[in-house]
Design a protein around this motif. Structure first.
Motif, PDB file in Angstrom:
ATOM      1  N   ARG A   1     -31.188  24.124  13.554  1.00 37.93           N
ATOM      2  CA  ARG A   1     -30.369  24.959  12.639  1.00 37.93           C
ATOM      3  C   ARG A   1     -29.250  24.360  12.304  1.00 37.93           C
ATOM      4  NH1 ARG A   1     -28.721  29.017  15.928  1.00 37.93           N
ATOM      5  NH2 ARG A   1     -26.635  28.022  16.303  1.00 37.93           N
ATOM      6  N   ARG A   2     -28.509  23.722  13.303  1.00 36.41           N
ATOM      7  CA  ARG A   2     -27.320  23.052  12.942  1.00 36.41           C
ATOM      8  C   ARG A   2     -27.504  21.832  12.009  1.00 36.41           C
ATOM      9  NH1 ARG A   2     -25.847  22.733  17.472  1.00 36.41           N
ATOM     10  NH2 ARG A   2     -25.927  20.552  17.878  1.00 36.41           N
ATOM     11  N   ARG A   3     -28.318  20.920  12.258  1.00 38.95           N
ATOM     12  CA  ARG A   3     -28.411  19.471  11.567  1.00 38.95           C
ATOM     13  C   ARG A   3     -29.403  19.548  10.826  1.00 38.95           C
ATOM     14  NH1 ARG A   3     -29.867  16.039  17.072  1.00 38.95           N
ATOM     15  NH2 ARG A   3     -30.228  14.564  15.298  1.00 38.95           N
ATOM     16  N   HIS A   4     -30.304  20.453  10.642  1.00 45.95           N
ATOM     17  CA  HIS A   4     -31.286  20.299   9.390  1.00 45.95           C
ATOM     18  C   HIS A   4     -31.294  21.643   8.536  1.00 45.95           C
ATOM     19  CE1 HIS A   4     -33.142  16.739  11.446  1.00 45.95           C
ATOM     20  NE2 HIS A   4     -32.809  17.274  12.517  1.00 45.95           N
ATOM     21  N   ALA A   5     -31.276  22.866   9.134  1.00 48.05           N
ATOM     22  CA  ALA A   5     -31.440  23.866   8.096  1.00 48.05           C
ATOM     23  C   ALA A   5     -30.261  24.339   7.547  1.00 48.05           C
ATOM     24  CB  ALA A   5     -31.866  25.038   8.825  1.00 48.05           C
ATOM     25  N   VAL A   6     -29.044  24.343   8.150  1.00 48.59           N
ATOM     26  CA  VAL A   6     -27.814  24.764   7.518  1.00 48.59           C
ATOM     27  C   VAL A   6     -27.341  23.771   6.363  1.00 48.59           C
ATOM     28  CG1 VAL A   6     -25.480  25.311   7.716  1.00 48.59           C
ATOM     29  CG2 VAL A   6     -27.220  26.281   9.612  1.00 48.59           C
ATOM     30  N   PRO A   7     -27.474  22.549   6.711  1.00 49.58           N
ATOM     31  CA  PRO A   7     -27.063  21.508   5.667  1.00 49.58           C
ATOM     32  C   PRO A   7     -27.792  21.720   4.248  1.00 49.58           C
ATOM     33  CG  PRO A   7     -26.998  20.369   7.573  1.00 49.58           C
ATOM     34  CD  PRO A   7     -27.591  21.743   7.900  1.00 49.58           C
ATOM     35  N   ASN A   8     -28.997  21.809   4.356  1.00 49.13           N
ATOM     36  CA  ASN A   8     -30.019  22.077   3.172  1.00 49.13           C
ATOM     37  C   ASN A   8     -29.623  23.292   2.691  1.00 49.13           C
ATOM     38  OD1 ASN A   8     -31.825  19.653   3.060  1.00 49.13           O
ATOM     39  ND2 ASN A   8     -31.527  20.065   5.023  1.00 49.13           N
ATOM     40  N   ALA A   9     -29.179  24.560   3.129  1.00 52.00           N
ATOM     41  CA  ALA A   9     -28.977  25.868   2.826  1.00 52.00           C
ATOM     42  C   ALA A   9     -27.626  25.842   2.200  1.00 52.00           C
ATOM     43  CB  ALA A   9     -29.252  26.873   3.875  1.00 52.00           C
ATOM     44  N   LEU A  10     -26.897  24.802   2.181  1.00 53.43           N
ATOM     45  CA  LEU A  10     -25.305  25.049   2.018  1.00 53.43           C
ATOM     46  C   LEU A  10     -25.207  24.898   0.338  1.00 53.43           C
ATOM     47  CD1 LEU A  10     -23.334  22.963   4.558  1.00 53.43           C
ATOM     48  CD2 LEU A  10     -23.326  25.478   4.032  1.00 53.43           C
ATOM     49  N   LEU A  11     -25.986  24.552  -0.386  1.00 52.11           N
ATOM     50  CA  LEU A  11     -25.525  24.098  -1.874  1.00 52.11           C
ATOM     51  C   LEU A  11     -25.320  25.408  -2.424  1.00 52.11           C
ATOM     52  CD1 LEU A  11     -28.306  21.554  -3.242  1.00 52.11           C
ATOM     53  CD2 LEU A  11     -25.748  21.247  -2.325  1.00 52.11           C
ATOM     54  N   PRO A  12     -26.037  26.574  -2.451  1.00 48.30           N
ATOM     55  CA  PRO A  12     -25.477  27.543  -3.370  1.00 48.30           C
ATOM     56  C   PRO A  12     -24.322  28.463  -2.667  1.00 48.30           C
ATOM     57  CG  PRO A  12     -27.982  27.908  -2.878  1.00 48.30           C
ATOM     58  CD  PRO A  12     -27.139  26.778  -2.023  1.00 48.30           C
ATOM     59  N   THR A  13     -24.107  28.122  -1.301  1.00 45.95           N
ATOM     60  CA  THR A  13     -23.050  28.812  -0.652  1.00 45.95           C
ATOM     61  C   THR A  13     -21.820  27.954  -0.932  1.00 45.95           C
ATOM     62  OG1 THR A  13     -24.490  29.293   1.020  1.00 45.95           O
ATOM     63  CG2 THR A  13     -21.900  29.483   1.338  1.00 45.95           C
ATOM     64  N   VAL A  14     -21.987  26.659  -1.185  1.00 45.67           N
ATOM     65  CA  VAL A  14     -20.787  25.640  -1.649  1.00 45.67           C
ATOM     66  C   VAL A  14     -20.281  25.974  -2.961  1.00 45.67           C
ATOM     67  CG1 VAL A  14     -20.097  23.246  -2.287  1.00 45.67           C
ATOM     68  CG2 VAL A  14     -21.361  23.774   0.038  1.00 45.67           C
TER      69      VAL A  14
END
Length: 341
Positions: free
Chosen positions: A255-268
């Motif tokens: 979750r921390r190293r793979h899933a979350v970084p790739n899901a951050l673009l809309p949230t950023v």
């Protein structure tokens, strides 16, 4: 050899390096065009507001036609519209936002006086609800369908649909006035009591901030949670997560190293837009709580209408949003290298 893997890698690296400056130049050009559109919009939009600003400046006092004409000439309202527009653009590009009608002071000085209060209130709120929304949104998506996910999603949807001014009024009634066994614990408005210094002053300001910050956090965290949850759910069925688990990584590491970084673009994007709101503040919340920031100043200017002040505030609000969007666009390639290619 030209076809060797090293040569192909060098070509890809060179193409990426040459593409990023073009990407940055395109985003900068878009920001400049957007800022010019803001200048045009701010000038013409507020001139359709009903009301005569010169008559509003006299506060209903008997005024002769000659006196009104003198005021219009003094503030340049007797000039042709195209001349007013060119003067306005020339002044805005040099940092001169004009003279306020009602305060008889430079617009830039008025904004500088009110900006710290707005940055304090909305800055604290944005930091709190961004961190809270990202954390709860990640947990809800990773354990979607569970009791916690349903509870967090239901509360977030409810708070996101609640008007901020209505929530602020409800908090004032409950925690400032007091309802039933709940005593009035917080001030109804303002930023300070006016008779505190030193540490007592800091605590007094913090006491005044509790309810407006709580109002902004309640609405803002809900939006952040829902966006982060949706983005992470889109990533959870991806093959690279299955591969990461097959390599023996623990669920938290996946979750921390793979899933979350790739899901951050809309949230950023949303977080940077919220940072743009730090300068704009919240007009409704600041008005409800009588907070002496830019939101309350905008409301005062709009009620006259004080055209130079309204235009100046509009440019500052929109300029902050454009700047934050630009920074988000420039940050994207660092999160996902495919964006800048």
């Amino acid at each position: 050899m030209p076809g060797a893997p090293e040569a192909r890698a060098d070509r890809r690296g060179g193409a990426t390096a040459s593409a990023y400056p073009a990407y940055v130049a395109g985003k900068l050009a878009g920001a400049v065009v957007s800022l010019f559109a803001v200048l045009v919009t701010s000038f013409f939009l507020f001139r359709i507001i009903p009301g005569d600003p010169v008559k509003a400046m006299t506060h209903g006092m008997p005024t002769s036609a000659e006196q009104l004409a003198t005021l219009r000439r003094q503030f340049g309202l007797d000039l042709p519209m195209w001349r007013q527009f060119t003067d306005y653009c020339a002044g805005a590009l040099t940092g001169d936002l004009g003279m306020s009608y009602q305060f008889r002071a430079p617009v830039g000085e008025l904004i500088a006086q009110k900006l710290p209060a707005t940055l304090l209130l909305t800055g604290v709120a944005v930091v709190i609800y961004s961190a809270l929304g990202l954390w709860l949104g990640t947990r809800s998506a990773w354990r979607h369908g569970g009791t916690g996910d349903r509870l967090h999603t239901g509360v977030a949807l409810t708070l996101w649909s609640v008007p901020s001014f209505w929530l602020g009024l409800l908090l004032i009634i409950t925690f400032s006035v007091g309802v039933g066994p709940i005593p009035g614990m917080f001030p109804t408005g303002g930023m300070e009591s006016g008779d505190e210094t030193g540490v007592s002053y800091v605590l007094d300001v913090a006491h005044h901030m509790v309810l407006p910050v709580l109002t902004l956090v309640a609405v803002g965290y809900a939006q952040t949670l829902l966006v982060m949850r949706s983005s992470l759910l889109d990533e959870m069925g991806s093959d690279y997560l299955t591969t990461a688990r097959a390599k023996g990584l623990r669920d938290d590491a996946v979750r921390r190293r793979h899933a979350v970084p790739n899901a951050l673009l809309p949230t950023v994007t949303m977080v940077f837009i919220n940072l743009g709101h730090v300068a704009a503040g919240s007009i409704l919340v600041e008005t409800v709580f009588s907070w002496p920031g830019l939101g309350g100043l905008f409301y005062q200017a709009l009620s006259v209408p004080d055209l130079p002040l309204v235009q100046g505030l509009f440019v500052v609000f929109a300029g902050a949003m454009i700047l934050m969007n630009l920074l988000a666009d420039l940050l994207y390639p660092m999160l996902d290298p495919r964006v800048g290619r």
